[in-house]
Design a protein around this motif. Structure first.
Motif, short mmCIF file in Angstrom:
data_model
loop_
_atom_site.label_atom_id
_atom_site.label_comp_id
_atom_site.label_asym_id
_atom_site.label_seq_id
_atom_site.Cartn_x
_atom_site.Cartn_y
_atom_site.Cartn_z
N VAL A 94 142.96 -55.13 -36.00
CA VAL A 94 141.52 -55.13 -35.75
C VAL A 94 141.17 -54.00 -34.80
CG1 VAL A 94 139.60 -56.46 -34.78
CG2 VAL A 94 141.33 -57.61 -36.16
N THR A 95 140.06 -53.32 -35.10
CA THR A 95 139.59 -52.24 -34.23
C THR A 95 138.25 -52.63 -33.62
OG1 THR A 95 140.69 -50.59 -35.61
CG2 THR A 95 138.96 -49.80 -34.15
N PHE A 96 138.11 -52.33 -32.34
CA PHE A 96 136.85 -52.52 -31.63
C PHE A 96 136.37 -51.16 -31.15
CE2 PHE A 96 139.19 -56.43 -31.12
CZ PHE A 96 138.24 -57.43 -31.20
N PHE A 97 135.11 -50.85 -31.38
CA PHE A 97 134.47 -49.70 -30.73
C PHE A 97 133.35 -50.24 -29.85
CE2 PHE A 97 135.90 -47.55 -34.74
CZ PHE A 97 136.77 -46.65 -34.15
N LEU A 98 133.33 -49.81 -28.59
CA LEU A 98 132.27 -50.23 -27.69
C LEU A 98 131.69 -48.99 -27.01
CD1 LEU A 98 134.88 -52.55 -26.89
CD2 LEU A 98 132.73 -53.69 -26.49
N GLY A 119 136.00 -54.85 -36.52
CA GLY A 119 136.36 -55.23 -37.87
C GLY A 119 137.79 -54.85 -38.20
N PRO A 120 138.19 -55.10 -39.46
CA PRO A 120 139.56 -54.76 -39.87
C PRO A 120 139.83 -53.28 -39.64
CG PRO A 120 138.43 -56.07 -41.55
CD PRO A 120 137.40 -55.72 -40.53
N ALA A 121 141.01 -52.98 -39.11
CA ALA A 121 141.35 -51.60 -38.78
C ALA A 121 141.30 -50.69 -40.01
CB ALA A 121 142.73 -51.55 -38.14
N SER A 122 141.51 -51.27 -41.20
CA SER A 122 141.52 -50.46 -42.43
C SER A 122 140.15 -49.83 -42.69
CB SER A 122 141.91 -51.34 -43.62
OG SER A 122 141.05 -52.45 -43.72
N GLU A 123 139.09 -50.40 -42.11
CA GLU A 123 137.74 -49.85 -42.32
C GLU A 123 137.46 -48.66 -41.41
OE1 GLU A 123 134.65 -52.82 -42.42
OE2 GLU A 123 135.95 -54.21 -43.51
N ALA A 124 138.30 -48.45 -40.42
CA ALA A 124 138.19 -47.29 -39.55
C ALA A 124 139.47 -46.47 -39.72
CB ALA A 124 138.01 -47.72 -38.09
N PRO A 125 139.56 -45.69 -40.82
CA PRO A 125 140.85 -45.12 -41.24
C PRO A 125 141.46 -44.13 -40.25
CG PRO A 125 139.04 -44.22 -42.54
CD PRO A 125 138.46 -45.34 -41.72
N HIS A 126 140.65 -43.57 -39.33
CA HIS A 126 141.21 -42.61 -38.38
C HIS A 126 141.58 -43.26 -37.04
CE1 HIS A 126 140.60 -39.34 -41.14
NE2 HIS A 126 139.37 -39.77 -41.35
N GLY A 127 141.61 -44.58 -37.03
CA GLY A 127 142.07 -45.28 -35.85
C GLY A 127 141.02 -45.39 -34.77
N ALA A 135 133.06 -39.50 -30.82
CA ALA A 135 131.99 -40.06 -31.64
C ALA A 135 131.16 -38.95 -32.25
CB ALA A 135 131.10 -40.96 -30.79
N SER A 136 130.92 -39.05 -33.54
CA SER A 136 130.00 -38.12 -34.18
C SER A 136 129.29 -38.83 -35.32
CB SER A 136 130.73 -36.87 -34.69
OG SER A 136 131.48 -37.21 -35.83
N VAL A 137 128.15 -38.29 -35.70
CA VAL A 137 127.29 -38.98 -36.66
C VAL A 137 127.89 -38.99 -38.06
CG1 VAL A 137 125.90 -36.94 -37.26
CG2 VAL A 137 124.88 -39.22 -37.39
N ASP A 138 128.75 -38.01 -38.37
CA ASP A 138 129.32 -37.96 -39.72
C ASP A 138 130.82 -38.30 -39.73
OD1 ASP A 138 130.08 -35.74 -38.39
OD2 ASP A 138 129.23 -34.27 -39.79
N ALA A 139 131.29 -38.96 -38.68
CA ALA A 139 132.70 -39.36 -38.64
C ALA A 139 132.99 -40.35 -39.76
CB ALA A 139 133.02 -39.99 -37.29
N GLN A 140 134.24 -40.30 -40.25
CA GLN A 140 134.65 -41.24 -41.30
C GLN A 140 135.07 -42.55 -40.64
OE1 GLN A 140 137.69 -39.74 -43.92
NE2 GLN A 140 137.11 -41.31 -45.41
N ALA A 141 134.06 -43.31 -40.28
CA ALA A 141 134.28 -44.58 -39.59
C ALA A 141 133.01 -45.41 -39.76
CB ALA A 141 134.57 -44.34 -38.10
N PRO A 142 133.10 -46.72 -39.61
CA PRO A 142 131.90 -47.54 -39.75
C PRO A 142 130.93 -47.28 -38.60
CG PRO A 142 133.76 -48.87 -39.08
CD PRO A 142 134.29 -47.51 -39.33
N PRO A 143 129.62 -47.28 -38.87
CA PRO A 143 128.65 -46.99 -37.81
C PRO A 143 128.57 -48.11 -36.78
CG PRO A 143 127.51 -47.61 -39.83
CD PRO A 143 128.97 -47.53 -40.18
N LEU A 144 128.44 -47.71 -35.52
CA LEU A 144 128.25 -48.69 -34.46
C LEU A 144 126.85 -49.29 -34.59
CD1 LEU A 144 130.74 -47.16 -33.40
CD2 LEU A 144 129.77 -47.32 -31.11
#
Ligand code: ZN
Length: 220
Positions: free
Chosen positions: A54-58, A105-113, A174-183
């Motif tokens: 699981v990955t958390f971004f805060l 969410g699941p870490a797989s949804e944030a592929p770059h860790g 953090a960037s607006v076009d990063a390959q990660a789910p939006p905060l």
């Protein structure tokens, strides 16, 4: 061979059986009308996905919060044991109540860790925390509910050694076009220990009796 009369009786029995069945079916449908489809948007609550990782971004903003989080990330730069992972999780629990934006969410949804987050907001710092468990765990159903995010982090901080398979804590780019789910922005009233001013909408500490923004008396 059956006589004509007997054939007639058999046919009559068949007709009675068919008619009786139809009447019974109609009566049943009347007593048990088919369930109307649920109106859209009112289905059962979506359960949180489960995952072993699981990955958390805060995200935090404000000079004090940002410095606190930078120090925290530096202090827990390398997590080599369950004890160190637990201490890191506990520090994230302590910092989390002032987070402005969150994703969990699941870490797989944030592929770059945990080091790559998606947010186009200016300023602020984003803390990335990734934990790996030996058994699947629930993530968070509603990221806007900061109380639920903190509760999940608190559970992780209480894991026993065999439950930890690894953890990583770091500041995220953090960037607006990063390959990660939006905060997503957290609901201010879901911040642990906070209440929401009924007049101006500002969140402030639950034990304050007046809103520091507009001076209105706290409603509870
Ligand atoms: Zn106010």
């Amino acid at each position: 061979m059956l006589g004509f009369g007997e054939v007639l009786i058999c046919a009559g029995v068949v007709v009675v059986l068919v008619l009786g069945g139809a009447v019974a079916f109609i009566a049943f449908r009347k007593a048990n009308p088919p369930r109307p489809p649920a109106p859209p948007g009112q289905g059962p609550p979506v359960p949180a996905p489960t995952s072993r990782s699981v990955t958390f971004f805060l995200r935090f903003e404000g000079r004090e919060d940002e410095q606190y989080v930078r120090d925290l990330a530096q202090r827990h730069g390398a997590l080599r044991s369950a004890t160190e992972a637990r201490e890191a999780a506990l520090d994230v629990v302590r910092a989390a109540p002032t987070a402005t934006h969150v994703w969990a969410g699941p870490a797989s949804e944030a592929p770059h860790g945990p080091g790559v987050a998606r947010s186009g907001l200016p300023g602020g710092v984003v803390l990335g925390f990734q934990v790996h468990a030996t058994t699947p765990m629930d993530t968070v159903a509603d990221d806007q509910d900061l109380g639920a995010v903190v509760a999940r982090l608190r559970q992780i901080a209480a894991w026993t050694d065999p439950q930890f398979a690894g953890a990583e804590l770091r500041l995220a780019q953090a960037s607006v076009d990063a390959q990660a789910p939006p905060l997503v922005a957290v609901r201010k009233d879901s911040r642990p220990g906070h209440q929401l001013c009924a007049y101006c909408g500002q969140a402030f500490l639950a034990h304050d009796t007046r809103c520091p923004n507009c001076g209105a008396r706290a409603s509870r």
